[in-house]
Motif scaffolding. Sequence first.
Motif, PDB file in Angstrom:
ATOM      1  N   GLY A 520      -0.175   5.663  -0.251  1.00 52.63           N
ATOM      2  CA  GLY A 520       0.626   5.413  -1.454  1.00 52.63           C
ATOM      3  C   GLY A 520       0.221   6.353  -2.566  1.00 52.63           C
ATOM      4  O   GLY A 520      -0.776   7.075  -2.463  1.00 52.63           O
ATOM      5  N   VAL A 538      10.373   4.088  -2.204  1.00 56.37           N
ATOM      6  CA  VAL A 538      10.170   2.638  -2.249  1.00 56.37           C
ATOM      7  C   VAL A 538       8.957   2.330  -3.124  1.00 56.37           C
ATOM      8  O   VAL A 538       7.904   2.950  -2.973  1.00 56.37           O
ATOM      9  CB  VAL A 538       9.976   2.056  -0.838  1.00 56.37           C
ATOM     10  CG1 VAL A 538       9.754   0.545  -0.907  1.00 56.37           C
ATOM     11  CG2 VAL A 538      11.173   2.374   0.039  1.00 56.37           C
ATOM     12  N   PHE A 540       6.114  -0.388  -3.997  1.00 51.05           N
ATOM     13  CA  PHE A 540       5.428  -1.531  -3.428  1.00 51.05           C
ATOM     14  C   PHE A 540       4.552  -2.174  -4.501  1.00 51.05           C
ATOM     15  O   PHE A 540       4.163  -1.528  -5.478  1.00 51.05           O
ATOM     16  CB  PHE A 540       4.539  -1.113  -2.254  1.00 51.05           C
ATOM     17  CG  PHE A 540       5.280  -0.851  -0.974  1.00 51.05           C
ATOM     18  CD1 PHE A 540       5.337  -1.813   0.017  1.00 51.05           C
ATOM     19  CD2 PHE A 540       5.923   0.350  -0.774  1.00 51.05           C
ATOM     20  CE1 PHE A 540       6.020  -1.585   1.194  1.00 51.05           C
ATOM     21  CE2 PHE A 540       6.618   0.600   0.407  1.00 51.05           C
ATOM     22  CZ  PHE A 540       6.665  -0.374   1.388  1.00 51.05           C
ATOM     23  N   VAL A 542       1.041  -4.873  -4.659  1.00 49.66           N
ATOM     24  CA  VAL A 542       0.014  -5.592  -3.911  1.00 49.66           C
ATOM     25  C   VAL A 542      -0.860  -6.335  -4.922  1.00 49.66           C
ATOM     26  O   VAL A 542      -1.225  -5.775  -5.963  1.00 49.66           O
ATOM     27  CB  VAL A 542      -0.826  -4.621  -3.044  1.00 49.66           C
ATOM     28  CG1 VAL A 542      -1.569  -3.604  -3.890  1.00 49.66           C
ATOM     29  CG2 VAL A 542      -1.786  -5.384  -2.152  1.00 49.66           C
ATOM     30  N   SER A 554      -1.173  -8.987   0.640  1.00 45.91           N
ATOM     31  CA  SER A 554      -0.467  -7.943   1.388  1.00 45.91           C
ATOM     32  C   SER A 554       0.558  -7.267   0.497  1.00 45.91           C
ATOM     33  O   SER A 554       1.182  -7.916  -0.342  1.00 45.91           O
ATOM     34  CB  SER A 554       0.233  -8.547   2.618  1.00 45.91           C
ATOM     35  OG  SER A 554      -0.711  -9.153   3.474  1.00 45.91           O
ATOM     36  N   PRO A 555       0.750  -5.960   0.667  1.00 43.24           N
ATOM     37  CA  PRO A 555       1.768  -5.265  -0.136  1.00 43.24           C
ATOM     38  C   PRO A 555       3.174  -5.684   0.267  1.00 43.24           C
ATOM     39  O   PRO A 555       3.440  -5.963   1.446  1.00 43.24           O
ATOM     40  CB  PRO A 555       1.509  -3.786   0.175  1.00 43.24           C
ATOM     41  CG  PRO A 555       0.824  -3.777   1.489  1.00 43.24           C
ATOM     42  CD  PRO A 555       0.023  -5.047   1.556  1.00 43.24           C
ATOM     43  N   VAL A 556       4.071  -5.744  -0.710  1.00 41.35           N
ATOM     44  CA  VAL A 556       5.471  -6.068  -0.443  1.00 41.35           C
ATOM     45  C   VAL A 556       6.341  -5.040  -1.161  1.00 41.35           C
ATOM     46  O   VAL A 556       6.004  -4.586  -2.255  1.00 41.35           O
ATOM     47  CB  VAL A 556       5.835  -7.489  -0.923  1.00 41.35           C
ATOM     48  CG1 VAL A 556       5.062  -8.536  -0.159  1.00 41.35           C
ATOM     49  CG2 VAL A 556       5.592  -7.643  -2.416  1.00 41.35           C
ATOM     50  N   PRO A 557       7.463  -4.643  -0.557  1.00 42.65           N
ATOM     51  CA  PRO A 557       8.368  -3.729  -1.260  1.00 42.65           C
ATOM     52  C   PRO A 557       9.084  -4.458  -2.389  1.00 42.65           C
ATOM     53  O   PRO A 557       9.538  -5.593  -2.224  1.00 42.65           O
ATOM     54  CB  PRO A 557       9.347  -3.291  -0.160  1.00 42.65           C
ATOM     55  CG  PRO A 557       9.302  -4.389   0.850  1.00 42.65           C
ATOM     56  CD  PRO A 557       7.920  -4.961   0.799  1.00 42.65           C
ATOM     57  N   ASN A 560      13.706  -0.436  -3.760  1.00 43.31           N
ATOM     58  CA  ASN A 560      13.986   0.418  -2.610  1.00 43.31           C
ATOM     59  C   ASN A 560      14.608   1.755  -2.962  1.00 43.31           C
ATOM     60  O   ASN A 560      14.885   2.553  -2.079  1.00 43.31           O
ATOM     61  CB  ASN A 560      14.908  -0.311  -1.626  1.00 43.31           C
ATOM     62  CG  ASN A 560      14.226  -1.489  -0.974  1.00 43.31           C
ATOM     63  OD1 ASN A 560      13.052  -1.413  -0.641  1.00 43.31           O
ATOM     64  ND2 ASN A 560      14.949  -2.582  -0.803  1.00 43.31           N
ATOM     65  N   ALA A 911       4.940 -11.418  -4.905  1.00 45.35           N
ATOM     66  CA  ALA A 911       3.614 -11.023  -4.431  1.00 45.35           C
ATOM     67  C   ALA A 911       2.569 -11.874  -5.136  1.00 45.35           C
ATOM     68  O   ALA A 911       1.917 -11.433  -6.078  1.00 45.35           O
ATOM     69  CB  ALA A 911       3.372  -9.535  -4.703  1.00 45.35           C
TER      70      ALA A 911
END
Length: 916
Positions: A520, A538, A540, A542, A554-557, A560, A911
């Motif tokens: 990243g 994208v 993200f 976390v 956990s990372p999440v988008p 987009n 998140a």
Amino acid sequence: MTLSAGTNFGPYSVSAPLGKGGMGEVWRARDTRLGRDVAIKALPPEFALDHDRLARFEREAKVLASLNHPNIAAIYGLERANGHQVLVLELVDGETLAERLARGPIPLQEALRLALQIADAIEAAHEKDIIHRDLKPANIKITADDKVKVLDFGLAKAFEGNGTNANVADSPTLSLGATTQGVILGTAAYMSPEQARGQAVDRRTDIWAFGCVLYEMLTGQHAFRGDHVSDILASVLAREPEYADLPASLPSRLKDALRRCMEKNPKRRWQAIGDLRVELEQILADPTGGLVSAASAPRSRLALGLVVCLTALVAAAAAWFLKPAPPAPARPIVRFSFTAAPNLQQVRGSTRPVFALSPDGRHVAYNLVTGVYLRSLDALTARIIPGTEATLANIFFSPDGDWLAYWSASATALQKIPISGGASVTIAPASNPLGASWGRDGNILFAEVDGIMRVSADGGTPDLVIKTQGLGFPSSPSLLPDGKTILYSLTRASGANRWDQADIVAQQPGGMPKVLVRGGSDAVYVPTGHLVYAVGTVLFAVPFDAATLATTGSPVPVVNDAQRATSEASATANYGVSANGTLAYLNSTISTGLVENTLAIVDRAGGVKSLDVPNAVYRNPRVSPDGRRVVVESISSSGQSILWVYDLSGAAAMRRLTQEGNNTRPVWTPDGKRIVYGSDREKTPGIFIQLADGSGLPERVTTAPDGTEDYPESFSPDGKVLSFARVRPPLGQDSWGLWTVRMDTSDRKPEVFFDLPASNEFGSSFSPDGKWIAYASNAAPNKDSAPTAFSIYVQPFPPTGVKYQISQSAGAWPLWTAGGRELLYRLAGTVGSARLNAVSITMAPVPAFTSERSLPIQGFQPVVNNREYDVFPRGNELLMVVPAARQDPGPPPPIPITVVLNWAEELKARAPSRAR
């Protein structure tokens, strides 16, 4: 244009300033021809230089000049003075409604009389299909005899500078034909929901604003309130006005009329202001609104009612004080987009940040070729910041949002400028920063090639606080909440085909780096306890504990389509998150500068036959040894390099060969069963080999030493030796050398063929008999000379130290034709002008060759570091990358900036953070 007292043009003599706003300065002037005082508005220079905008404005001014109504301030003319446009306006003496409301609410009867005049004015404009779109108290004048004049400046001021008086400097209204989607117009407190969302507007938008104005006249308060623009817009979109603040004696019929003005669904609103005007006239004629007064009720009933009411009040009060306090309501999440102006596509191909969000979430700034533009989220459009017209990059705000800092290419320095414009102040020299930030400690962090630098925002000599030389390229540094730890991206040093590969690192000066997120970049810390970062287009998020420097989830988008600059180590995502939880980003419709092309078979006479493949960004095509298939590299919209196999019979569609990582420069094995290519699919890049039918897993051939990359180029005819280019950093100053590896040994140990430290050699090609290798080199004639233009050479294989120069012209990417009797090579040129040269050659006992001749083949697409052609086995045809045939699509569409108010609420939900 700047006017001054005593300026004369035409029959007008300027006398005194009246006000200044984002859309220009307003001056009192004397019309000596007609003997009357007028108002003169000088449009700002950036307005006058925008020809499309000016032409539209001139058209609208003609429409507005047709209005003739006692409650509408007139436009007398549109003149030119010293080459600039000025408006000649009716001079309206008196105070604005905003100034009147500063003294408090207006009594009902007076408020209704004023409101009827406003409604009359708007109705007259609507009958000519003119929408005000910015009705507010500051745009309404009240003369000494209580006559209303609605000023024809309905477009909200673009920006209100510090200390300026914008009360009389608003912008011209637009007709219905000029209304567009995607643009937020008006001032936030009076915007209709459709305006706040950037949607198309119609007459009902003015009815909404009329309701807001009338509500404010009756209460002395805005109908929609908030400490910040984001709070106001959220209120407009998701909340109702405080109708309880209206006077208790207000007729219920008027309350209903107001509610209907401010219905969030336009279909439920008043559909015509004329109908609303009639309703107000009837209410004014019958102020009781049909209510029975309390004085007419029997005293006994009144007394009983009072007892009942008092009892209920006591019970309610007891319940109120005993019940637990309710949780504070969550602020609504609001999304909208607006169009950058003039046209953000002017930054296409940029490799620098072009976007910044102020820490308080009030302003966005974006960098165009004409300068930096600033837009307030409650304003109509953007204005250029005077003094930013020169080439600059890396724009970022001061913590208080009052200054904008940037890197100036002309000054080779970091500079700053007030957001109101003015003279730039040099902070420190900087060669070419890869991102910067201004911390609350008063220091600026910026990334250079060798590490993170720190300098006082007041100016000084930068200090190297984190050294990254030999580790990679740092970018996007910022300070974490402890005031000591620096968050930054670290891209491993690599060659020209490394795309968006970086890690997110935290490190204190003098300490060791800690990798927080792999793969990243461009991270920012958000007070909700998250890191937000980019992977391609994208974003993200976390969960992150800033105290322990550890991710806690956990990372999440979360987005987009965030635009990213061109895919280089120095590229950055264009987004920002403010301290109050506003997210803003450029949408990913900005081109990366890569131009779509296609594949074609070209004969030696220049005849072209396009292949039935979709347009894409193709590179490095290779024909299979049997001439029946093609393997080619394409670049996806996110910058990933993908390999595809295509059957030239057209029996099947293109088949994707590679799935993971970036894969480039494919080469067929001589038997046509397998394909080798350079790849970063594993942690360490190198050359991989894979079955051409896509079955099985890729097998590693070479492992590039740390900081280098390997690219395959040519096989010996027996398939036992592969020649390849090894690229050493630093990026942008790569050193290319030629190496070989034996494919028939277990260790596959690479060996140097020809690799000089001060020059570049690439494009190796084995002769059909395997005894010679042709290549391009810019090696100097002797050790004391500088590198020259690239020429074509041949050397024996295995190498003997002898080389022969084949070409006199600058050339690259040599290829042997069948039988080894001819060498082709590409000459430099732009798209459509690059051409191929040919040399007839005999190799025994030593190379002998004829003069260079140009082939009648033009129009293919050259890229310096890629071979964009190949030769079919028989040598009579070539496979080429050619520009795709396409019609002129016209001007590209404007590019939106997306804003999400109260995004922190969504982030916490999507998140969840366990940080403490």
